[in-house]
Scaffold this active site. Structure first.
Site, PDB file in Angstrom:
ATOM      1  N   GLY A  83      12.344   0.774   3.226  1.00 44.29           N
ATOM      2  CA  GLY A  83      13.454   0.492   2.324  1.00 44.29           C
ATOM      3  C   GLY A  83      14.357  -0.595   2.876  1.00 44.29           C
ATOM      4  O   GLY A  83      14.058  -1.222   3.903  1.00 44.29           O
ATOM      5  N   GLY A 115       1.358  11.808   4.853  1.00 44.11           N
ATOM      6  CA  GLY A 115       0.173  12.243   5.589  1.00 44.11           C
ATOM      7  C   GLY A 115      -1.122  11.695   5.014  1.00 44.11           C
ATOM      8  O   GLY A 115      -2.154  12.359   5.059  1.00 44.11           O
ATOM      9  N   ILE A 171       5.682  -5.688   8.006  1.00 43.27           N
ATOM     10  CA  ILE A 171       5.380  -4.605   8.912  1.00 43.27           C
ATOM     11  C   ILE A 171       5.043  -3.313   8.149  1.00 43.27           C
ATOM     12  O   ILE A 171       5.398  -3.192   6.974  1.00 43.27           O
ATOM     13  CB  ILE A 171       6.611  -4.281   9.829  1.00 43.27           C
ATOM     14  CG1 ILE A 171       7.843  -3.963   8.961  1.00 43.27           C
ATOM     15  CG2 ILE A 171       6.873  -5.397  10.791  1.00 43.27           C
ATOM     16  CD1 ILE A 171       9.064  -3.494   9.728  1.00 43.27           C
ATOM     17  N   GLY A 209       7.410  -2.794  -1.466  1.00 40.80           N
ATOM     18  CA  GLY A 209       7.032  -1.417  -1.153  1.00 40.80           C
ATOM     19  C   GLY A 209       7.942  -0.394  -1.788  1.00 40.80           C
ATOM     20  O   GLY A 209       7.820  -0.052  -2.964  1.00 40.80           O
ATOM     21  N   CYS A 213      -0.500   3.698  10.322  1.00 41.21           N
ATOM     22  CA  CYS A 213       0.243   4.782   9.689  1.00 41.21           C
ATOM     23  C   CYS A 213       0.679   5.765  10.763  1.00 41.21           C
ATOM     24  O   CYS A 213      -0.156   6.332  11.457  1.00 41.21           O
ATOM     25  CB  CYS A 213      -0.605   5.488   8.644  1.00 41.21           C
ATOM     26  SG  CYS A 213       0.348   6.690   7.735  1.00 41.21           S
ATOM     27  N   LYS A 271      -3.340   2.348  -2.473  1.00 41.68           N
ATOM     28  CA  LYS A 271      -3.021   3.395  -1.510  1.00 41.68           C
ATOM     29  C   LYS A 271      -4.189   3.552  -0.543  1.00 41.68           C
ATOM     30  O   LYS A 271      -5.344   3.541  -0.947  1.00 41.68           O
ATOM     31  CB  LYS A 271      -2.781   4.715  -2.264  1.00 41.68           C
ATOM     32  CG  LYS A 271      -2.417   5.858  -1.356  1.00 41.68           C
ATOM     33  CD  LYS A 271      -1.810   7.007  -2.135  1.00 41.68           C
ATOM     34  CE  LYS A 271      -1.512   8.190  -1.205  1.00 41.68           C
ATOM     35  NZ  LYS A 271      -0.664   7.829  -0.060  1.00 41.68           N
ATOM     36  N   SER A 318       0.827  -1.207   0.000  1.00 46.23           N
ATOM     37  CA  SER A 318       0.000   0.000   0.000  1.00 46.23           C
ATOM     38  C   SER A 318       0.864   1.261   0.000  1.00 46.23           C
ATOM     39  O   SER A 318       1.876   1.336   0.689  1.00 46.23           O
ATOM     40  CB  SER A 318      -0.901   0.008   1.234  1.00 46.23           C
ATOM     41  OG  SER A 318      -1.708   1.158   1.229  1.00 46.23           O
ATOM     42  N   GLY A 334       8.415  -5.258   4.010  1.00 45.29           N
ATOM     43  CA  GLY A 334       9.442  -4.461   4.670  1.00 45.29           C
ATOM     44  C   GLY A 334      10.791  -4.636   4.002  1.00 45.29           C
ATOM     45  O   GLY A 334      11.484  -5.622   4.224  1.00 45.29           O
ATOM     46  N   GLY A 335      11.138  -3.723   3.133  1.00 46.36           N
ATOM     47  CA  GLY A 335      12.480  -3.689   2.555  1.00 46.36           C
ATOM     48  C   GLY A 335      12.740  -4.689   1.444  1.00 46.36           C
ATOM     49  O   GLY A 335      13.889  -4.867   1.042  1.00 46.36           O
TER      50      GLY A 335
END
Lengths: 309, 282
Positions: free
Chosen positions: A239, A89, A213, A287, A151, A62, A32, A265-266
């Site tokens: 990242g 945001g 995560i 991501g 978030c 998103k 997302s 995650g990464g």
């Protein structure tokens, strides 16, 4: 990436698999916020690929909120050598536009979708999910929902409900009630002492899987001014730097909770993805790497398939 | 409107050919692609390193020129990414994602109005590309630099008007107006002939504001190419927003620079909101 797959890996990453009672087209997804609403790559080309969607099992769209959001002031991104801190945001078109325009277009284009939702109160997850069910209940390519509980940029009223197992359960239960027959995922924050407790709460409340995560809270300092780079000081760090953190959190969940895990995650390569599968993840999400390369997830799917043959 | 039809983007490998110093601060980077990359002036590409550890985010550069399979950019070393580009050795791998974004309008889209092209510093590429491809009699082009050493003289033939903030280091056989580039444009008698023109500009924000004011004062249309830090370059990360005017209650909204721009109509930009950390309410 090893030239051939390790013998323990016996999943077909681009074959359909069942999650929450529904067939999902494959196990390599985009995360997302990292491929927008899944409509940005349609006219893109790369040598060896039909499209950026080739081999992708799902685009997690998103996150949309009940009302449109303009997001945070600029600058919104701070890059480090091994990661990126974002403070977007939750800028988004809002739930109505998403239901009315985005989802039907994704359906028409045949993009497999997991819709990501965020709300300000637990019961809103129920009303949003119900509306989605009304609009897209007969869609072939809308597969399920991921609720964004974590978030770190938006803390309405200072309340971060993603870190409290009780509130996580309330949110999941509200969405669950409105979502028959499609998988419900809860995306978990790593910024807690006990992520397995969140995963257990989500699973007990009816989530079919947890995504782990979300971003790690981070801050960078502009040495010229001596102040944080981002106007809101903190952002979500992602990242390559967070990959070992994600693996550790995923492992805690796998060891201590009985709920399927979607690893995120990464992940930037097939080898990265395999590490999550090794821990028992049912699928993975790509991501930040997707921002550098619209074909990142497609490349990972291709590389895994190539290594299998 | 900025040009709306533009070639679709391709993600492709490239080989670094050379960095050529065009002035004291501006470097032209040439790279070799597997196939030509059709683009329209004003479009950009995201560059990254293919050998070794890539940058987490690719970097956006306006396309200066595409000659066959050679693609050229212009940059100044300002941070980690551009420093890495400056250290490249011939043959090293790059990744290119492009062309991206909305381009400047074509002469057809300008409906016959002569173009007034204004490039400031490292903002030269899109206007240079436009002038090279579309420029004809009646179009005028201007470059503004800090001083004579900052000006990439070999890129600017005699048709270009040049201004410098400080009139030092100007070659004996060239001329440079002392002042800002929009003052040079305003001083040109041939542009005060009452004809309606169109300004196409790229450069620092103060230059773009001044270009927009100058155009508005003369009743000309103006398009500006904006630069923002970008994460993805293709509209997904929402990291590069600029304030544009809307009819809504706030009168403005955030537009994504990379895919709604980077070329915008100047009268679409809420210059008063640029860099102001205040949010619209919706």
């Amino acid at each position: 990436m090893p030239p051939s797959l390790p013998t323990w890996f016996d999943l077909d990453p681009v074959a359909p698999f069942t999650l929450g009672g529904r067939e999902i087209p494959g196990r390599i997804w985009t995360a997302s916020g990292c491929f927008a609403y899944g409509l940005s790559g349609h006219d893109m080309a790369a040598p060896g690929f039909a499209s950026p969607y080739a081999g992708i099992g799902a685009v997690v769209t998103k996150t949309v909120t009940p009302a449109p959001r303009s997001g945070n002031p600029m600058p919104r991104l701070a890059e480090t050598e091994v990661g990126a801190i974002n403070s977007i945001g939750l800028e988004n078109v809002g739930y109505d536009v998403f239901c009315r325009e985005t989802l039907p277009e994704l359906e028409a284009r045949g993009v497999p979708v997991i819709a990501s939702l965020a709300a300000t109160r637990p019961e809103e997850f129920g009303t949003m999910t119900a509306r989605l069910q009304e609009v897209a209940g007969d869609f072939a390519h809308w597969h399920g929902i991921e609720i964004n509980l974590s978030c770190p940029n938006v803390a309405e009223g200072g309340h971060d409900f993603g870190s409290d197992p009780g509130t996580v359960a309330e949110c999941v239960a509200a969405a669950r009630e409105a979502l028959p027959g499609r998988p419900l995922l809860a995306k978990l924050t790593p910024n807690v002492a006990d992520i397995a407790a969140l995963a257990r709460a989500a699973g007990d409340a009816g989530a079919d899987a947890v995504s782990a995560i979300n971003t790690v809270i981070g801050l960078d300092v502009d040495l010229a001014t001596g102040r944080p780079v981002l106007p809101r000081r903190f952002g979500g760090y992602s990242g390559p730097a967070v990959l070992p953190i994600a693996l550790a959190k995923v492992d805690q969940i796998v060891q201590q909770a009985r709920v399927p895990v979607v690893g995120v995650g990464g992940i930037a390569s097939a080898a990265d993805a395999l590490k999550f599968f090794a821990l028992g993840c049912v699928s993975v999400q790509v991501g930040t790497a997707q921002m550098r390369d619209p074909f990142a997830a497609a490349r990972i799917a291709r590389d895994l398939v190539r290594a299998q043959s | 409107m900025a040009g709306t039809t533009a070639p679709a983007a391709r993600s492709c490998p490239a080989r670094f050919i050379t960095n050529v110093e065009m002035s004291s601060g501006l470097i032209r980077l040439d790279c070799e692609l597997d196939a030509p990359l059709p683009f329209r002036p004003g479009q950009f590409a995201m560059l990254n390193l293919a050998d070794g550890l890539p940058l987490v985010f690719s970097r956006p550069f306006s396309i200066l020129a595409g000659d066959g399979t050679t693609l050229s950019f212009l940059y100044r070393v300002v941070g980690r990414g551009t420093a890495a580009l400056a250290r490249l050795k011939p043959g090293q791998g790059l990744t290119v994602l492009g062309p991206l974004g909305r381009p400047f309008p074509t002469p057809d889209e300008l409906e016959g109005r002569p173009a007034v092209l204004i490039g400031g510093g490292v903002g030269l590429p899109p206007v240079h590309a436009w002038f090279a491809r579309h420029g004809r009699d009646g179009d005028t082009a201007f470059f503004g630099g800090r001083d004579g050493a900052d000006v990439p003289w070999s890129m600017l033939d005699a048709r270009w008007g040049v201004s410098v903030d400080r009139a030092v280091d100007v070659p004996a056989d060239r001329e440079a107006f002392a002042g800002v580039v929009t003052e040079l444009v305003a001083s040109r008698g041939d542009l005060a002939d009452g004809r309606t023109r169109a300004v196409l500009a790229c450069g620092p924000i103060p230059l773009l504001r001044a270009a927009a004011r100058l155009a508005a004062a003369r009743g000309w249309d103006c398009w500006v190419s904006l630069e923002e830090h970008m994460g993805c370059g293709y509209g997904v990360c929402k990291g590069c927003v600029v304030p544009v005017a809307t009819a809504g209650p706030d009168g403005w909204r955030n537009a994504t620079c990379c895919d709604e721009g980077p070329v915008f109509r100047a009268d679409q930009i809420r210059w008063d909101r640029y860099g102001v950390p205040v949010l619209p309410t919706t």
